[in-house]
Every structure is written in C-alpha cells, then in structure tokens.
Design an enzyme around this catalytic site. Structure first.
Site, PDB file in Angstrom:
ATOM      1  N   CYS A  82      52.776  17.377 -15.519  1.00  0.00           N
ATOM      2  CA  CYS A  82      52.797  18.786 -15.966  1.00  0.00           C
ATOM      3  C   CYS A  82      53.408  18.995 -17.293  1.00  0.00           C
ATOM      4  O   CYS A  82      53.070  19.392 -18.217  1.00  0.00           O
ATOM      5  CB  CYS A  82      53.208  19.788 -14.905  1.00  0.00           C
ATOM      6  SG  CYS A  82      52.447  19.538 -13.329  1.00  0.00           S
ATOM      7  N   HIS A 138      54.664  24.531 -18.171  1.00  0.00           N
ATOM      8  CA  HIS A 138      55.060  24.293 -16.659  1.00  0.00           C
ATOM      9  C   HIS A 138      56.066  25.236 -16.207  1.00  0.00           C
ATOM     10  O   HIS A 138      56.127  25.466 -14.925  1.00  0.00           O
ATOM     11  CB  HIS A 138      55.901  22.949 -16.981  1.00  0.00           C
ATOM     12  CG  HIS A 138      56.457  22.403 -15.322  1.00  0.00           C
ATOM     13  ND1 HIS A 138      55.772  22.022 -14.508  1.00  0.00           N
ATOM     14  CD2 HIS A 138      57.775  21.977 -15.168  1.00  0.00           C
ATOM     15  CE1 HIS A 138      56.290  21.693 -13.367  1.00  0.00           C
ATOM     16  NE2 HIS A 138      57.648  21.670 -13.626  1.00  0.00           N
TER      17      HIS A 138
HETATM   18 CA   LIG Z   1      49.908  18.849 -13.287  1.00  0.00          CA
END
Ligand SMILES: [Ca+2]
Ligand SMILES: [Ca+2]
Length: 502
Positions: A82, A138
């Site tokens: 991410c 994120h």
């Molecule tokens: Ca991800």
C-alpha cells in the site's frame, strides 16, 4: 543519474507520440476542464471482469466502465504494498527514487518530498476543488492542517466497518493478525465502510456546484482483508473447487531462495496452512464476494455520475494499489514481484478516451499523474517519472517505449514487457517467464541459454537509480548484506540455511 532518467523519459514520451494531444481535450481546454473521478481499490488483483484474471468473477460495474473506456490489460504497480505503491502513484516517482518501500515512512516526513506537489495538489493549483473519502494515501499523519494541505474536502475514512466480535477463522500463523480473517458474516451492506464511503461520494456528485471542476478521490478498502460478506454475495460463487486458482505444487522449486526473503515472515498464511485448515476455498470465495460488493459500490458512483449529467465531462480512472496471491506460488498476500502481486486494474473513461479499448502495452500506475494532467490540458510537469498514456487512450496500439517496473525493497525489481516477466533480486538471482506460453509463470527460463538475449534486453531496463531505504523505513523491510551474502528481514538476519518459515 536522476536527470538522466528524466531525460530518457522525455525522449520516450516523444517517441510514443505524447505531443499529439487529443483534439477533444485541446478544445475543452479553452472552455472548461473535465472533472476527475479517481477511484482506488485496495489489494485488488486481476480478478475483475475486464482483466479476465478469474473466470467466474462478477464485476458488472467495472465491465460497464470498461465498455465506455480503455482498459490497460498489462498495468503494474511500482511497489506491491500500500504505502509505497500509493506514494509512487501520487507523486509519480519510483520507489527507487524515493527509497520508500515499507508501510513507513509517510513521504511528507522526508525533507526531499515534504513540499512535493502531489497529484491532487496540482489539480487544486489549477483551479480544481479536491475531495477525498476512504483510503487514498496509506495514511495522512499530521492532523487537520496536513489533511487540509492534501485535499480541500474530507469525507469518511477507509476501513472495514461492521465486523464480528471474534475472528471467524482459526488462529493464523505468525501472530494471528486481527486483519487476517474472512467468511460469511451476517450484517447490513449499509454498515460496511465502503458503502458509507460510496454514499458520501454519491452525495457530493449530487450536490456539488458545476464550478469549479472537481477532483473527487474515492478509495475502497475491500477486497483487502478482513474479507467479510453476507450470504447473498457468497452465493454469486459456487461452493466448490472451481473457484480455486490453478497452482503448481512444486512451483517454487525453480524460484530462487531469495524470492522467499521478500515475504519471509508475514501474517498472510501460506497455501499449506489454508489447505490444511480447510480455509482455501473459503478465502477465495470471501475475496470474490468482497470484490463483487466493492464493484457494486463503484456502480453506485457511476450511476450518480450519470444522473448528475456530468459523465461526458468527467474523466473516470480506476486503479488497484497492489495485487494479492490466493495460493499461487504457495502463498497468500502481496509482497512479491510476480503477476498476482503486480498486475492490477487500470481503466480510464470519459473525454479524450476511446471507448471499448483493451490495451496490451505495459502501463505503470505512476503514469496516472501525467496522464490526467495531459487529458485535462494542464501544463505538463518535467519532474514526473511516469509517461502520459494519452497516446494509448486514443489508440490502444500506439507504441510504448518501455516496460512496467515493480520494485520491492532496494535491489529487487520485476520488469514486465508485453511478452515477458524478468525478475532480478538483490543477490543477482533471476527469473524469466514467457507469458505467451506460460501465463501462470510456472517455468523459470532464466537459466536457459536459449533466452540469453531476452534476459539481456530486460536487464537494460533495471532502474539506473536505486536509492537505499528512506530514513524511518519500517514494516516489510528487507535489506541485503552483499559481503555476508545474507539478507536482513525487519532487523533479523536470514542465514542461507535458515528454514523457510511456515
Ligand atoms: Ca494495498
Ligand atoms: Ca516454477
């Protein structure tokens, strides 16, 4: 070195016809710039209708979007995780340039990128109002001031929403991580966070003024674990082994030992565990069920956009931040340089985009930034490492000067061209797969002298810049000690004869 990369990018852009701007976009620039509906999906691999990665998957909304747009069938993340993937996309900078590979640091914590103009900030600087809901970055540490610096208007955060009081599956190895869970769980669709995120975005589309143009970023959490769904979503998929992806039991016999180091100790269980715990089919159906649920939320956005009368003035882009293994190569999860981790949905639709196109050219998520800038007629930036995909959005067969590159911790790179996948690890071990004859990447050809030229052609695309880990790097971090020929996983040394953790 960096400058050379950028110059090379510019040359490639010229070669691929970047200067031939779409007539519609050019016409619009004088009038009104198109809006942007920017949709992220967390941990979405190629199991969506337009990519054909799973024969039974049902994603009618993405199918509908693909019918009126261009699908990149060979699009890859720059990092299979991410935080680094999203940082790369939002800045159009490779992880090899930023050194961001782990779940930390947040890029604003680094002096070099603290004031870097990210994608939505560039649109704001060009008169757009920017909106965000769900998971786009994120995380955005730093409080309200930092949030306001990234986007104008903030909706609900990302997350799973309703969840059972206790995990549904048996304790998983390597720590029984709370997110590692899946299965049928009775609840209301309305109580899922993705539903709330979509509802907020739908409301914005209904009520927002015509001026200024909008940049609306909506980040869906599913099919990221935990994958909870109600019975009706499970019932879309047969309760038998037809749902399982093809796997080869001895598939890792010809992959370098170093390939294990990239996911040495992770909470995502190995194939062996999901098989022995009778959880493989349940996991696969849960992932598919959550994918269909998430697709339905995209459908709500597309319906609201159509009802607002702005679909013809809005560029829609859908992307996934990294893929997910569901048994392939003996593992579940991400953190690899193989197709299930790197290949993701990338679909554009709207003004300047040809309808019903499928593009086989390699594409990279860091191309999204320059592509949107190009489609909306904003001044091009010379500090982006991606290439505009506008040539391919106009004509899917337009040439592309370079392959797609995925990097995972310094020194480990996957190079995906139209036909081949080449991987090079930090200890110089290599893999090569021929997608024309081996779509599952089962046979590593790297040791076969017959492919020496193919190997060499791909080695030439290994990043010239390969920065070490950025300060503050943490979580899923791997380094290589060349002198000792040993790797270090999250601070723990891996010796050459350590058993592979299960
Ligand atoms: Ca991800
Ligand atoms: Ca193999």
């Amino acid at each position: 070195m960096k400058r050379r990369t950028l110059l090379r990018s510019t040359g490639a852009a010229l070669a691929s016809g970047l200067l031939a701007r779409p007539a519609r976009a050019q016409g619009r620039r004088a009038a009104r710039r198109p809006n942007i509906l920017f949709i992220a999906i967390d941990d979405m691999n190629d199991w969506v209708g337009p990519l054909g990665g799973h024969p039974l998957v049902r994603t009618p909304s993405l199918d509908r979007l693909a019918a009126r747009g261009t699908t990149f069938r060979n699009a890859h993340v720059q990092s299979p995780l991410c935080n680094p993937s999203r940082a790369s996309l939002m800045l159009s900078l490779r992880p090899t340039t930023t050194g961001i590979y782990g779940l930390a640091p947040w890029f604003r914590a680094l002096p070099a990128w603290r004031d870097r103009v990210a994608l939505p900030q560039y649109f704001r600087a060009n008169g757009y109002r920017t909106f965000t809901a769900g998971k786009i970055y994120h995380s955005v540490p730093g409080g309200p001031a930092q949030r306001a610096a990234e986007f104008d208007v903030w909706g609900p955060p990302g997350g799973v929403g309703a969840k059972p009081a206790q995990k549904l599956i048996p304790p998983t190895p390597m720590g029984n991580h709370p997110l590692l869970d899946w299965g049928v769980f009775p609840h209301q669709d309305e109580d899922k966070q993705d539903f709330r995120v979509a509802s907020w975005a739908v409301e914005q589309l209904r009520t927002m003024p015509t001026d200024p143009p909008f940049f609306l970023a909506v980040g869906f959490f599913l099919p990221h674990v935990p994958c909870y769904a109600t019975q009706k979503w499970f019932d879309l998929y047969p309760d038998d082994d037809r749902v399982l992806p093809p796997v080869k039991d001895d598939d890792r016999d010809d992959t370098p030992r170093f390939s294990w180091y990239l996911h040495w100790r992770l909470p995502e269980p190995r194939l062996r565990w999901v098989r022995e715990s009778n959880q493989w089919r349940n996991l696969v159906r849960s992932y598919l069920a959550c994918t269909s649920f998430m697709d339905a939320q995209i459908g709500r956005l597309l319906d609201a956009l159509a009802e607002s009368g702005r679909a013809d003035d809005t560029v829609v882009v859908v992307w996934g931040d990294n893929g997910w293994h569901l048994g392939q190569k003996g593992i579940t999860g991400k953190n690899t340089l193989w197709e299930p981790s790197t290949r993701v949905p990338l679909i554009f639709a709207g003004p300047g985009v040809q309808a019903a196109q499928r593009c086989a050219r390699p594409a990279e998520l860091l191309d999204i930034y320059p592509t949107l800038v190009d489609l909306c007629g904003l001044a091009p930036r010379d500090d982006l490492e991606g290439l505009s995909l506008v040539p391919q959005l106009q004509n899917a067969t337009a040439p592309r000067a370079r392959p797609a590159i995925t990097s995972h911790n310094p020194g480990n790179h996957g190079i995906r061209s139209e036909r081949w996948r080449f991987i090079r690890y930090a200890d110089a071990s290599e893999e090569l797969y021929d997608h024309q004859n081996d779509p599952h990447e089962w046979k590593n050809l790297a040791g076969d002298p017959a492919f020496a030229d193919v190997l060499e052609a791909h080695r030439r695309h290994l990043p010239a810049v390969d920065q070490p880990l950025a300060p503050g790097s943490a979580d899923r971090i791997l380094t290589y000690d060349k002198a000792a020929d040993e790797a270090v996983w999250e601070g723990t040394r891996i010796r050459r004869d350590d058993p592979i953790p299960e």
